[in-house]
Structures are given as C-alpha cells and as structure tokens.
Design a protein around this motif. Structure first.
Motif, short mmCIF file in Angstrom:
data_model
loop_
_atom_site.label_atom_id
_atom_site.label_comp_id
_atom_site.label_asym_id
_atom_site.label_seq_id
_atom_site.Cartn_x
_atom_site.Cartn_y
_atom_site.Cartn_z
N GLY A 141 -45.82 21.87 155.79
CA GLY A 141 -44.73 21.04 155.19
C GLY A 141 -44.95 19.52 155.51
N LEU A 142 -44.17 18.89 154.18
CA LEU A 142 -44.43 16.86 155.12
C LEU A 142 -42.83 17.12 155.88
CD1 LEU A 142 -45.56 16.08 151.48
CD2 LEU A 142 -46.92 16.27 153.06
N ALA A 143 -43.07 15.87 157.19
CA ALA A 143 -42.06 15.49 157.78
C ALA A 143 -41.76 14.12 157.79
CB ALA A 143 -42.49 16.70 158.85
N LEU A 178 -31.47 12.20 145.05
CA LEU A 178 -32.49 11.74 145.18
C LEU A 178 -32.92 13.53 144.35
CD1 LEU A 178 -33.89 9.29 146.58
CD2 LEU A 178 -34.14 9.41 144.54
N ALA A 179 -32.58 14.26 145.52
CA ALA A 179 -33.17 16.18 145.79
C ALA A 179 -32.53 16.55 143.85
CB ALA A 179 -33.05 16.37 147.02
N GLN A 180 -31.03 16.24 144.30
CA GLN A 180 -30.31 16.81 142.87
C GLN A 180 -31.00 16.29 141.35
OE1 GLN A 180 -29.23 19.62 144.48
NE2 GLN A 180 -27.40 18.61 142.91
N GLU A 181 -31.42 15.08 141.48
CA GLU A 181 -32.25 14.74 140.40
C GLU A 181 -33.65 15.22 140.42
OE1 GLU A 181 -33.88 10.05 138.77
OE2 GLU A 181 -32.80 10.52 140.52
N ALA A 182 -34.58 15.65 141.25
CA ALA A 182 -35.58 16.26 141.08
C ALA A 182 -35.73 17.67 141.21
CB ALA A 182 -36.91 15.61 141.90
N ASN A 183 -34.40 17.94 141.74
CA ASN A 183 -34.46 19.36 141.09
C ASN A 183 -35.10 20.62 142.69
OD1 ASN A 183 -33.40 22.07 140.83
ND2 ASN A 183 -33.83 22.45 138.95
N HIS A 184 -35.33 19.46 143.64
CA HIS A 184 -36.04 20.04 144.53
C HIS A 184 -35.67 19.17 146.38
CE1 HIS A 184 -39.78 21.50 146.46
NE2 HIS A 184 -40.31 19.91 147.23
N HIS A 185 -35.27 20.60 146.52
CA HIS A 185 -34.08 20.05 147.74
C HIS A 185 -35.24 19.87 149.21
CE1 HIS A 185 -32.04 21.95 144.77
NE2 HIS A 185 -31.26 20.30 144.83
N PRO A 186 -35.16 19.24 149.99
CA PRO A 186 -35.64 19.07 151.56
C PRO A 186 -34.60 19.83 152.55
CG PRO A 186 -34.82 16.73 150.79
CD PRO A 186 -34.03 17.79 149.69
N ASP A 187 -34.88 20.08 153.15
CA ASP A 187 -34.48 20.41 154.75
C ASP A 187 -34.35 18.56 155.48
OD1 ASP A 187 -34.59 22.92 154.12
OD2 ASP A 187 -36.23 23.13 155.85
N VAL A 188 -33.08 18.58 155.87
CA VAL A 188 -32.78 17.23 156.37
C VAL A 188 -31.55 17.41 158.03
CG1 VAL A 188 -31.67 14.51 156.23
CG2 VAL A 188 -32.29 16.36 153.88
N ASP A 189 -32.01 16.62 158.72
CA ASP A 189 -30.95 17.02 159.50
C ASP A 189 -31.31 15.92 160.46
OD1 ASP A 189 -29.88 17.61 162.68
OD2 ASP A 189 -31.47 18.63 163.15
N TRP A 190 -29.43 15.38 160.58
CA TRP A 190 -28.96 13.77 160.73
C TRP A 190 -28.70 14.24 161.56
CZ3 TRP A 190 -22.96 13.49 160.75
CH2 TRP A 190 -22.98 11.98 161.18
N THR A 250 -41.14 21.31 151.54
CA THR A 250 -42.22 21.45 151.71
C THR A 250 -41.05 22.38 150.00
OG1 THR A 250 -43.00 24.03 151.91
CG2 THR A 250 -40.88 23.85 152.89
N SER A 251 -42.35 23.74 149.33
CA SER A 251 -41.85 24.66 147.68
C SER A 251 -41.78 25.39 148.24
CB SER A 251 -43.03 23.97 146.95
OG SER A 251 -42.94 22.72 146.59
N HIS A 252 -40.34 25.88 148.40
CA HIS A 252 -40.61 27.61 148.89
C HIS A 252 -41.31 28.07 147.79
CE1 HIS A 252 -38.43 27.09 152.47
NE2 HIS A 252 -37.57 26.18 151.78
N ASP A 253 -41.04 28.34 146.35
CA ASP A 253 -40.53 28.81 145.50
C ASP A 253 -42.97 29.40 145.60
OD1 ASP A 253 -41.81 26.02 144.45
OD2 ASP A 253 -40.94 26.94 142.42
N ALA A 254 -43.78 28.12 146.27
CA ALA A 254 -44.57 27.80 145.84
C ALA A 254 -45.53 29.26 147.69
CB ALA A 254 -45.42 26.75 145.97
#
Length: 218
Positions: A28-30, A51-63, A73-77
């Motif tokens: 993935g990209l990090a 941005l994730a909602q707009e793109a309908n593509h959701h990253p993992d984010v740790d604050w 990363t793309s789980h559907d791929a």
C-alpha cells in the motif's frame, strides 16, 4: 472506477515521484503527517474523511496526538495499489499542506511476526484461533481489522533456534539510518539480501530483519 486499475510497481514508483509525502510498503501507500497541534490533526482527519467520502474510497487513518498515519490500499483489488489510491494520496497531501502538516517518513514503521516452521500448516490453525486471524497469502495470517501485525510462516526444514523473529518494515529512504542505529546498539548485520532486507542479530543471538520496499512486487 473498477478494480482493474491496479498499478504495476513501475507505475507506483512513477506516482511516488510526484508524491513526496508517501512511501510504498506492505502492498500500500503510507504517509505520516505531523500537524502543528492536536486540534489541527483532528481538522485534517475530518478533511481526509470528507475526501474519502467524496471519492468513495476509504484509507486507514490512525490519529496519534498531532500526527496522522494514513495507509491506502484497494481491498476490492486484492489489497493492491490502484490509481484510486494514488489520486486520493494527492488529495490528502493537498489537504495536509493547507493544514500546515509536514510529512515524517522516518515515523513509518510496521512490524510483521515471522515463525520458522518445517510444516506451517500443522501449526497455523492454532495461531489463527488464538489471535482471531484469517488466512491471507498461503503462508500468512492477517488481522481482519488491520490492527495487529501480520503473522507469516517461513517454511524451512532447518528452523532457527529462535523460531520467531520480527520483520520491521521501514522506508528505503530511512533504512540506512535505522541500520546504523541498530548496529551501534550492538547488533551484527547480514547485508547479503540488501536492500530488500538486512538480518540483524543481537548479542544473545535473537534475530530481526530490517525490510524495505526495494525489490518487492506491487
């Protein structure tokens, strides 16, 4: 965009040339984005969510206080890097600049747990049941929630006396500094597989590997 937009390693490297905040690791990209304050980090977190909602593509984010660790990363791929990941990374970097955040790739470290085994199929079910993990690749177990380190089995007819070791993944840009620190702390280094990984052995014979993205497929 369909899940056929998987990028090759050469394409990933080309995208990363225009994404200085990001590194390729573990499929993935990090990025580690450090903000001026904790409040600014929360605002950036919200911007990433929008941005994730707009793109309908959701990253993992740790604050973590003033820093966001973002993984794409793309789980559907098949958990591969796609053009959607690269596009969202660009958008997140733009939001980070607006928030006054700075990238800190030296903070990007991930750990995998490896076990030597002459027959990992005989023992993997025990570890899967105890950890609540699922099979990933044939020789690995993954946390379905993505919170805990992946466990993988190193098939060998001559298991090391220390059957467990850590694979510590760091960006290639930071690896030499990490290796210098490990060596200065007393480890001996086997660089025969560098830059993909370097085996470090401490003074009591315990091993770990410092791994990078170099030499790894997409």
């Amino acid at each position: 965009m369909a899940a056929n937009d998987v990028l090759t390693r050469d394409q990933i490297d080309a995208e990363l040339a225009a994404l200085p905040d990001w590194r390729f690791r573990l499929g993935g990209l990090a990025a580690a984005l450090k903000c001026p304050t904790s409040a600014a980090a929360l605002e950036l977190f919200a911007a990433v969510g929008a941005l994730a909602q707009e793109a309908n593509h959701h990253p993992d984010v740790d604050w973590r206080y003033d820093t966001l660790f973002v993984a794409l990363t793309s789980h559907d791929a098949g958990s591969k890097v796609t053009a959607r990941d690269a596009a969202l990374a660009k958008a997140i970097s733009a939001a980070a600049r607006e928030a006054g955040a700075a990238a800190h790739p030296e903070l990007l470290r991930s750990v995998e747990i490896a076990m030597d085994s002459a027959d990992f199929t005989a023992v993997a079910p025990v570890w899967a049941a105890a950890l609540g993990f699922k099979a990933g690749e044939p020789d690995e177990l993954k946390d379905p929630s993505g919170r805990l380190p992946t466990m993988w089995f190193q098939q060998t007819q001559t298991p090391n006396a220390n059957r467990f070791h850590f694979d510590i993944h760091v960006p290639a840009s930071e690896a030499q500094g990490v290796l210098a620190a490990v060596e200065a702390a007393g480890a001996t280094l086997d660089r025969s597989n560098a830059p993909e990984f370097v085996i470090a052995t401490d003074v009591q014979g315990n091993r770990l590997c410092i791994c990078t993205e170099e030499g790894r497929d997409a």
